[in-house]
Write a protein that holds these residues in place. Structure first.
Motif, PDB file in Angstrom:
ATOM      1  N   ASP A 102       0.800  -1.034  -0.036  1.00 37.85           N
ATOM      2  CA  ASP A 102       0.029   0.011  -0.055  1.00 37.85           C
ATOM      3  C   ASP A 102       1.021   1.248  -0.036  1.00 37.85           C
ATOM      4  O   ASP A 102       1.102   1.801   0.974  1.00 37.85           O
ATOM      5  CB  ASP A 102      -0.941  -0.098   1.390  1.00 37.85           C
ATOM      6  N   TYR A 104       0.465   4.141  -0.769  1.00 33.24           N
ATOM      7  CA  TYR A 104      -0.090   5.627  -0.157  1.00 33.24           C
ATOM      8  C   TYR A 104       0.028   5.702   1.304  1.00 33.24           C
ATOM      9  O   TYR A 104       0.201   6.658   2.066  1.00 33.24           O
ATOM     10  CB  TYR A 104      -1.380   5.914  -0.585  1.00 33.24           C
ATOM     11  N   ALA A 105      -0.327   4.472   1.684  1.00 31.93           N
ATOM     12  CA  ALA A 105      -0.332   3.987   3.270  1.00 31.93           C
ATOM     13  C   ALA A 105       1.348   4.434   3.964  1.00 31.93           C
ATOM     14  O   ALA A 105       1.520   5.057   5.034  1.00 31.93           O
ATOM     15  CB  ALA A 105      -0.682   2.789   3.964  1.00 31.93           C
TER      16      ALA A 105
END
Length: 239
Positions: A102, A104-105
């Motif tokens: 992920d 963006y995390a």
């Protein structure tokens, strides 16, 4: 009979991998010229040591690996760092977003630990390049294990959502994804700068951004007193 696939670590030990890391270390040496403070955090390992941080002027440097064994100071989930919010002056993401499940995390977590006015540096491979085409044609990705490509435009959009100011952006890696015959020192200039014999598009980019904090109250100035090390002192797992 096809050759057995190699790992990213093995690829980085080959001439092309070593030349790429050496070129990125030289590129970052210039990028670090105006990056100051007491804490620099590299999220994700890239290379066999701390080559990318060699020219940093920041006093303390820490590398967080996402898996063991690795050449890092600590192993942690890059989307949930055991580091206090607002405690780091600069964060380096060397092709980290392309490996993360992920991305963006991971970017949000880097934003959480950065101080206001802190700087974020991202290295990435371009999807629309000869390196990107080779990666798309390989089951293992290229470099090995790197299957995702994030365009510079997408990363800039994410940084915009997090209220970052883009300080600079630089393209590099103008060589073909094939083993060089020349020495590493001879290959580095053609990786960083376009030449007469390297007319194809750049295969990688560097984005340097500054964290902006918009508030109605004045930002508390950074204290000049000594701060404890981020790793081993300010430990506060994120939610």
């Amino acid at each position: 009979m096809s050759e057995a696939p190699i790992s990213l670590r093995q690829w980085q030990a080959l001439p092309l991998g070593r030349a790429l890391i050496a070129a990125e270390a030289r590129l970052l040496a210039t990028t670090f010229d105006d990056v100051f403070g007491q804490e620099l955090l590299q999220l994700g390992t890239w290379g066999t040591g701390r080559e990318l941080l060699a020219q940093s002027r920041i006093r303390r440097q820490s590398v967080v690996a996402d898996a063991a064994p690795a050449d890092g100071d600590v192993v942690a989930n890059l989307a949930h760092l055991p580091i206090s919010s607002g405690s780091v002056d600069a964060v380096l993401l060397p092709h980290t977003l392309e490996h993360a499940p992920d991305p963006y995390a991971v970017l949000r977590e880097a934003d959480r630990v950065l101080l206001a006015e802190g700087q974020l540096i991202v290295l990435g491979f371009r999807p629309a390049s000869l390196w990107g085409l080779r990666s798309a044609a390989s089951r293992a990705g290229y470099p090995p294990g790197l299957r995702r490509r994030l365009s510079a435009g997408r990363v800039r959009d994410w940084l915009g959502l997090l209220s970052y100011e883009i300080v600079s952006m630089q393209s590099y890696l103008y060589r073909l994804p094939s083993s060089p015959r020349a020495t590493i020192d001879a290959v580095i200039p053609s990786m960083l700068h376009r030449g007469w014999f390297y007319a194809w598009p750049a295969a990688a980019y560097l984005i340097k951004a500054r964290k902006r904090l918009y508030t109605l109250t004045p930002i508390r100035p950074r204290l000049l007193r000594e701060r404890r090390p981020v790793l081993g002192g300010l430990v506060e797992p994120s939610a």
